[in-house]
Design a protein around this motif. Structure first.
Motif, short mmCIF file in Angstrom:
data_model
loop_
_atom_site.label_atom_id
_atom_site.label_comp_id
_atom_site.label_asym_id
_atom_site.label_seq_id
_atom_site.Cartn_x
_atom_site.Cartn_y
_atom_site.Cartn_z
N THR A 73 -8.15 13.24 -3.80
CA THR A 73 -8.15 12.14 -5.13
C THR A 73 -7.19 11.01 -4.88
OG1 THR A 73 -8.51 14.08 -6.52
CG2 THR A 73 -7.70 12.07 -7.55
N HIS A 74 -5.71 11.28 -4.43
CA HIS A 74 -5.00 10.33 -4.22
C HIS A 74 -5.13 9.46 -2.97
CE1 HIS A 74 -2.72 11.64 -7.61
NE2 HIS A 74 -2.18 12.57 -7.04
N ALA A 75 -5.79 10.26 -2.00
CA ALA A 75 -6.09 9.54 -0.55
C ALA A 75 -7.13 8.29 -0.62
CB ALA A 75 -6.54 10.38 0.24
N ARG A 76 -7.78 8.41 -1.80
CA ARG A 76 -9.13 7.37 -2.04
C ARG A 76 -8.60 6.31 -2.60
NH1 ARG A 76 -12.30 10.44 -5.82
NH2 ARG A 76 -12.06 12.50 -4.78
N VAL A 77 -7.42 6.22 -3.37
CA VAL A 77 -6.79 5.01 -3.99
C VAL A 77 -5.51 4.61 -3.46
CG1 VAL A 77 -7.76 5.72 -6.13
CG2 VAL A 77 -5.56 6.29 -5.94
N CYS A 78 -4.76 5.26 -2.21
CA CYS A 78 -3.68 4.78 -1.73
C CYS A 78 -3.60 5.24 -0.14
CB CYS A 78 -2.47 5.45 -2.62
SG CYS A 78 -1.96 7.09 -2.53
N VAL A 79 -2.93 4.50 0.59
CA VAL A 79 -2.89 4.69 2.00
C VAL A 79 -1.48 4.37 2.42
CG1 VAL A 79 -5.32 4.71 2.54
CG2 VAL A 79 -3.80 2.39 2.76
N PRO A 80 -0.72 5.17 3.36
CA PRO A 80 0.46 4.62 3.74
C PRO A 80 0.60 3.74 4.64
CG PRO A 80 -0.15 6.43 5.04
CD PRO A 80 -1.18 6.56 3.97
N GLN A 81 1.46 2.60 4.56
CA GLN A 81 1.53 1.29 5.45
C GLN A 81 2.83 1.59 6.29
OE1 GLN A 81 2.38 -2.19 3.51
NE2 GLN A 81 1.31 -3.65 4.92
N ALA A 82 3.74 2.02 5.98
CA ALA A 82 5.08 2.07 6.70
C ALA A 82 6.23 3.16 6.34
CB ALA A 82 5.57 0.82 7.09
N ILE A 83 6.76 3.92 7.14
CA ILE A 83 8.10 4.41 6.76
C ILE A 83 9.15 3.76 7.38
CG2 ILE A 83 9.50 6.55 6.65
CD1 ILE A 83 6.69 8.08 6.99
N ILE A 94 12.05 5.25 3.34
CA ILE A 94 11.40 4.27 2.33
C ILE A 94 9.77 4.70 2.88
CG2 ILE A 94 10.89 2.16 0.95
CD1 ILE A 94 13.77 1.67 1.47
N LEU A 95 9.05 5.06 2.03
CA LEU A 95 7.50 4.99 2.39
C LEU A 95 6.69 4.05 1.57
CD1 LEU A 95 4.85 6.61 3.40
CD2 LEU A 95 4.94 7.92 1.32
N GLU A 96 6.25 3.17 2.30
CA GLU A 96 5.39 1.79 1.87
C GLU A 96 4.13 2.18 1.40
OE1 GLU A 96 6.21 -1.56 4.01
OE2 GLU A 96 8.32 -1.02 3.97
N LEU A 97 3.36 2.21 0.45
CA LEU A 97 1.97 2.73 0.09
C LEU A 97 1.37 1.25 -0.22
CD1 LEU A 97 2.32 5.94 -2.11
CD2 LEU A 97 1.64 5.69 0.34
N VAL A 98 0.10 1.31 -0.03
CA VAL A 98 -1.04 0.39 -0.40
C VAL A 98 -1.78 1.12 -1.35
CG1 VAL A 98 -2.73 -1.34 0.11
CG2 VAL A 98 -0.79 -0.91 1.57
#
Length: 191
Positions: A73-83, A94-98
């Motif tokens: 459910t969450h993977a469809r609306v957000c993806v990790p960009q960087a740590i 710090i985990l950066e999410l799009v």
């Protein structure tokens, strides 16, 4: 005084063979090149590791296994960009999410759960905060649905004999499933 075993010619005598043959001076052993072919899936983590580290990922598996970490459910609306980690450390990053813009408030509420799941994946306190950026998110590739298991209903006797003569296995399987369906309808109707 030291005695020299030189003969009248002035040259040293040749050493006597001791029985063991000497190996000719040749090339040193080299490991054979190549080897067995490797699946590309085994090579991808090594190939992508440098690029992932350059853009802030310690492990590429965080990106590839994101749906397993946070859920479909969450993977469809957000993806990790960087740590991003503090200089010289590999924890409290710090985990950066799009995140899709419409889902940002929802993700804001589940940040503690996401932090917990990512830290559980790493096995230590790798992430302390999450930074959200709104943007486009490509949903994860849909997995192929597994085929249902073959039916365990018996094939009616009168139909089973005629199906054994069919040579094409795919056609025989389709006709057997059809016969099972017909057989179950006939038995339910007679009861």
């Amino acid at each position: 005084m030291k005695r020299d075993d030189r003969s009248k010619t002035g040259k040293k005598p040749a050493p006597k063979p001791t029985g063991a043959k000497r190996k000719p001076a040749g090339r040193a052993y080299q490991r054979p090149r190549g080897g067995a072919a490797k699946p590309i899936s085994d090579l991808m983590p090594q190939i992508g590791r440098t690029a992932f580290r350059r853009f802030g990922f310690v492990q590429s598996s965080v990106v590839s296994r994101w749906p397993e970490i946070v859920g479909e459910t969450h993977a469809r609306v957000c993806v990790p960009q960087a740590i991003r980690f503090p200089p010289g450390e590999k924890s409290e990053g710090i985990l950066e999410l799009v995140v899709l813009p419409a889902h940002a408030p929802l993700i804001q509420h589940v940040i503690p759960e996401i932090i917990e799941r990512v830290n559980r994946f790493f096995g230590y306190s790798a992430v302390a905060r999450v930074k959200i950026r709104q943007g486009d998110v490509k949903p994860p590739a849909a997995k192929e649905k597994q085929k249902p298991p073959p039916s365990l209903k018996p094939i009616p006797m009168e139909l089973g004999e005629s199906l054994r003569d069919i040579g094409d296995p795919e056609l025989r399987t389709v006709l057997e499933s059809l016969a099972r369906g017909l057989g179950s309808d006939e038995t339910e109707a007679s009861e």
